[in-house]
Motif scaffolding. Structure first.
Motif, PDB file in Angstrom:
ATOM      1  N   ALA A 186      38.286  31.002  40.427  1.00  0.00           N
ATOM      2  CA  ALA A 186      38.782  31.020  39.046  1.00  0.00           C
ATOM      3  C   ALA A 186      40.300  31.068  39.026  1.00  0.00           C
ATOM      4  CB  ALA A 186      38.194  32.201  38.282  1.00  0.00           C
ATOM      5  N   PHE A 187      40.906  31.903  39.873  1.00  0.00           N
ATOM      6  CA  PHE A 187      42.365  31.960  39.935  1.00  0.00           C
ATOM      7  C   PHE A 187      42.939  30.638  40.439  1.00  0.00           C
ATOM      8  CE2 PHE A 187      42.260  36.810  40.261  1.00  0.00           C
ATOM      9  CZ  PHE A 187      42.627  36.963  38.927  1.00  0.00           C
ATOM     10  N   ALA A 188      42.276  30.030  41.420  1.00  0.00           N
ATOM     11  CA  ALA A 188      42.743  28.738  41.935  1.00  0.00           C
ATOM     12  C   ALA A 188      42.691  27.659  40.858  1.00  0.00           C
ATOM     13  CB  ALA A 188      41.906  28.321  43.142  1.00  0.00           C
ATOM     14  N   LEU A 189      41.746  27.786  39.938  1.00  0.00           N
ATOM     15  CA  LEU A 189      41.631  26.824  38.845  1.00  0.00           C
ATOM     16  C   LEU A 189      42.589  27.123  37.695  1.00  0.00           C
ATOM     17  CD1 LEU A 189      37.754  26.399  38.724  1.00  0.00           C
ATOM     18  CD2 LEU A 189      39.441  24.748  39.551  1.00  0.00           C
ATOM     19  N   GLY A 190      43.300  28.238  37.793  1.00  0.00           N
ATOM     20  CA  GLY A 190      44.319  28.540  36.807  1.00  0.00           C
ATOM     21  C   GLY A 190      43.942  29.550  35.741  1.00  0.00           C
ATOM     22  N   TYR A 191      42.795  30.182  35.861  1.00  0.00           N
ATOM     23  CA  TYR A 191      42.408  31.190  34.874  1.00  0.00           C
ATOM     24  C   TYR A 191      43.219  32.465  35.082  1.00  0.00           C
ATOM     25  CZ  TYR A 191      38.401  28.305  33.680  1.00  0.00           C
ATOM     26  OH  TYR A 191      37.619  27.270  33.263  1.00  0.00           O
ATOM     27  N   SER A 192      43.508  33.162  34.006  1.00  0.00           N
ATOM     28  CA  SER A 192      44.243  34.425  34.088  1.00  0.00           C
ATOM     29  C   SER A 192      43.257  35.581  34.178  1.00  0.00           C
ATOM     30  CB  SER A 192      45.123  34.606  32.855  1.00  0.00           C
ATOM     31  OG  SER A 192      44.316  34.831  31.712  1.00  0.00           O
ATOM     32  N   GLN A 193      43.786  36.764  34.507  1.00  0.00           N
ATOM     33  CA  GLN A 193      42.931  37.946  34.555  1.00  0.00           C
ATOM     34  C   GLN A 193      42.346  38.233  33.176  1.00  0.00           C
ATOM     35  OE1 GLN A 193      45.375  40.571  37.674  1.00  0.00           O
ATOM     36  NE2 GLN A 193      43.643  41.629  36.815  1.00  0.00           N
ATOM     37  N   ALA A 194      43.149  38.057  32.128  1.00  0.00           N
ATOM     38  CA  ALA A 194      42.669  38.308  30.765  1.00  0.00           C
ATOM     39  C   ALA A 194      41.514  37.376  30.407  1.00  0.00           C
ATOM     40  CB  ALA A 194      43.810  38.151  29.766  1.00  0.00           C
ATOM     41  N   GLU A 195      41.606  36.120  30.812  1.00  0.00           N
ATOM     42  CA  GLU A 195      40.524  35.176  30.541  1.00  0.00           C
ATOM     43  C   GLU A 195      39.250  35.565  31.286  1.00  0.00           C
ATOM     44  OE1 GLU A 195      42.848  30.998  29.705  1.00  0.00           O
ATOM     45  OE2 GLU A 195      42.853  31.782  31.769  1.00  0.00           O
ATOM     46  N   LEU A 196      39.402  36.054  32.509  1.00  0.00           N
ATOM     47  CA  LEU A 196      38.226  36.470  33.276  1.00  0.00           C
ATOM     48  C   LEU A 196      37.590  37.713  32.690  1.00  0.00           C
ATOM     49  CD1 LEU A 196      39.506  35.793  36.884  1.00  0.00           C
ATOM     50  CD2 LEU A 196      37.875  34.456  35.569  1.00  0.00           C
ATOM     51  N   VAL A 197      38.409  38.625  32.178  1.00  0.00           N
ATOM     52  CA  VAL A 197      37.879  39.825  31.530  1.00  0.00           C
ATOM     53  C   VAL A 197      36.982  39.421  30.366  1.00  0.00           C
ATOM     54  CG1 VAL A 197      38.543  41.783  30.074  1.00  0.00           C
ATOM     55  CG2 VAL A 197      39.708  41.394  32.255  1.00  0.00           C
ATOM     56  N   ARG A 198      37.459  38.479  29.551  1.00  0.00           N
ATOM     57  CA  ARG A 198      36.666  38.017  28.400  1.00  0.00           C
ATOM     58  C   ARG A 198      35.416  37.251  28.851  1.00  0.00           C
ATOM     59  NH1 ARG A 198      41.793  37.019  26.528  1.00  0.00           N
ATOM     60  NH2 ARG A 198      41.670  34.789  26.952  1.00  0.00           N
ATOM     61  N   ALA A 199      35.569  36.367  29.817  1.00  0.00           N
ATOM     62  CA  ALA A 199      34.446  35.532  30.262  1.00  0.00           C
ATOM     63  C   ALA A 199      33.358  36.360  30.944  1.00  0.00           C
ATOM     64  CB  ALA A 199      34.943  34.452  31.216  1.00  0.00           C
ATOM     65  N   TRP A 200      33.747  37.339  31.742  1.00  0.00           N
ATOM     66  CA  TRP A 200      32.783  38.140  32.490  1.00  0.00           C
ATOM     67  C   TRP A 200      32.341  39.381  31.737  1.00  0.00           C
ATOM     68  CZ3 TRP A 200      35.228  38.236  38.076  1.00  0.00           C
ATOM     69  CH2 TRP A 200      35.116  36.967  38.627  1.00  0.00           C
ATOM     70  N   ARG A 201      33.000  39.651  30.594  1.00  0.00           N
ATOM     71  CA  ARG A 201      32.684  40.835  29.784  1.00  0.00           C
ATOM     72  C   ARG A 201      32.751  42.122  30.611  1.00  0.00           C
ATOM     73  NH1 ARG A 201      28.005  37.669  26.813  1.00  0.00           N
ATOM     74  NH2 ARG A 201      29.285  36.650  25.252  1.00  0.00           N
ATOM     75  N   VAL A 202      33.876  42.270  31.291  1.00  0.00           N
ATOM     76  CA  VAL A 202      34.144  43.479  32.068  1.00  0.00           C
ATOM     77  C   VAL A 202      35.488  44.043  31.610  1.00  0.00           C
ATOM     78  CG1 VAL A 202      32.812  42.741  34.076  1.00  0.00           C
ATOM     79  CG2 VAL A 202      35.248  42.195  33.945  1.00  0.00           C
ATOM     80  N   SER A 203      35.798  45.234  32.079  1.00  0.00           N
ATOM     81  CA  SER A 203      37.063  45.855  31.696  1.00  0.00           C
ATOM     82  C   SER A 203      38.202  45.281  32.544  1.00  0.00           C
ATOM     83  CB  SER A 203      36.986  47.359  31.896  1.00  0.00           C
ATOM     84  OG  SER A 203      36.881  47.656  33.271  1.00  0.00           O
ATOM     85  N   PRO A 204      39.430  45.318  32.019  1.00  0.00           N
ATOM     86  CA  PRO A 204      40.577  44.874  32.821  1.00  0.00           C
ATOM     87  C   PRO A 204      40.702  45.605  34.161  1.00  0.00           C
ATOM     88  CG  PRO A 204      41.220  45.047  30.527  1.00  0.00           C
ATOM     89  CD  PRO A 204      39.825  45.625  30.633  1.00  0.00           C
ATOM     90  N   PRO A 205      40.446  46.940  34.204  1.00  0.00           N
ATOM     91  CA  PRO A 205      40.521  47.598  35.509  1.00  0.00           C
ATOM     92  C   PRO A 205      39.493  47.071  36.519  1.00  0.00           C
ATOM     93  CG  PRO A 205      40.705  49.236  33.780  1.00  0.00           C
ATOM     94  CD  PRO A 205      40.322  47.929  33.125  1.00  0.00           C
ATOM     95  N   ALA A 206      38.344  46.610  36.032  1.00  0.00           N
ATOM     96  CA  ALA A 206      37.329  46.076  36.949  1.00  0.00           C
ATOM     97  C   ALA A 206      37.851  44.830  37.663  1.00  0.00           C
ATOM     98  CB  ALA A 206      36.045  45.758  36.196  1.00  0.00           C
ATOM     99  N   VAL A 207      38.489  43.946  36.922  1.00  0.00           N
ATOM    100  CA  VAL A 207      39.052  42.734  37.532  1.00  0.00           C
ATOM    101  C   VAL A 207      40.213  43.119  38.447  1.00  0.00           C
ATOM    102  CG1 VAL A 207      40.215  40.532  37.089  1.00  0.00           C
ATOM    103  CG2 VAL A 207      38.287  41.227  35.670  1.00  0.00           C
ATOM    104  N   SER A 208      41.041  44.026  38.006  1.00  0.00           N
ATOM    105  CA  SER A 208      42.180  44.474  38.810  1.00  0.00           C
ATOM    106  C   SER A 208      41.714  45.090  40.127  1.00  0.00           C
ATOM    107  CB  SER A 208      43.002  45.481  38.012  1.00  0.00           C
ATOM    108  OG  SER A 208      44.108  45.901  38.760  1.00  0.00           O
ATOM    109  N   GLN A 209      40.662  45.906  40.078  1.00  0.00           N
ATOM    110  CA  GLN A 209      40.126  46.510  41.302  1.00  0.00           C
ATOM    111  C   GLN A 209      39.584  45.446  42.249  1.00  0.00           C
ATOM    112  OE1 GLN A 209      37.255  49.375  39.983  1.00  0.00           O
ATOM    113  NE2 GLN A 209      38.797  50.907  39.467  1.00  0.00           N
ATOM    114  N   MET A 210      38.943  44.424  41.694  1.00  0.00           N
ATOM    115  CA  MET A 210      38.410  43.355  42.539  1.00  0.00           C
ATOM    116  C   MET A 210      39.561  42.588  43.203  1.00  0.00           C
ATOM    117  SD  MET A 210      35.630  40.368  41.660  1.00  0.00           S
ATOM    118  CE  MET A 210      34.641  41.502  40.734  1.00  0.00           C
ATOM    119  N   VAL A 211      40.618  42.332  42.456  1.00  0.00           N
ATOM    120  CA  VAL A 211      41.785  41.654  43.027  1.00  0.00           C
ATOM    121  C   VAL A 211      42.375  42.491  44.155  1.00  0.00           C
ATOM    122  CG1 VAL A 211      44.161  40.907  42.553  1.00  0.00           C
ATOM    123  CG2 VAL A 211      42.330  40.348  40.943  1.00  0.00           C
ATOM    124  N   SER A 212      42.502  43.781  43.943  1.00  0.00           N
ATOM    125  CA  SER A 212      43.033  44.672  44.984  1.00  0.00           C
ATOM    126  C   SER A 212      42.138  44.670  46.216  1.00  0.00           C
ATOM    127  CB  SER A 212      43.154  46.099  44.451  1.00  0.00           C
ATOM    128  OG  SER A 212      44.103  46.154  43.427  1.00  0.00           O
TER     129      SER A 212
END
Length: 68
Positions: free
Chosen positions: A31-57
């Motif tokens: 998703a990041f390689a395709l240009g999606y932002s963290q905010a877009e992934l939060v909305r698409a996956w219906r998860v919290s911003p910290p969840a995406v941030s933790q996965m990135v870390s």
């Protein structure tokens, strides 16, 4: 830094993606390689911003262990 040619770098990256990451983590990398932002992934996956941030870390830590 590893001194690898383009083919070796590609093979090494494929090995990392296939063998070191979970399916969800691979989806995030793609998703990041395709240009999606963290905010877009939060909305698409219906998860919290910290969840995406933790996965990135977690991906960063795995990558550091894999290539270092």
């Amino acid at each position: 830094m590893l001194n690898l040619n383009a083919f070796e770098r590609t093979a090494c990256a494929q090995d990392f993606l296939q063998n070191s990451l979970t399916a969800r983590e691979r989806e995030l990398v793609v998703a990041f390689a395709l240009g999606y932002s963290q905010a877009e992934l939060v909305r698409a996956w219906r998860v919290s911003p910290p969840a995406v941030s933790q996965m990135v870390s977690r991906i960063h830590r795995k990558a550091a262990r894999y290539w270092c």
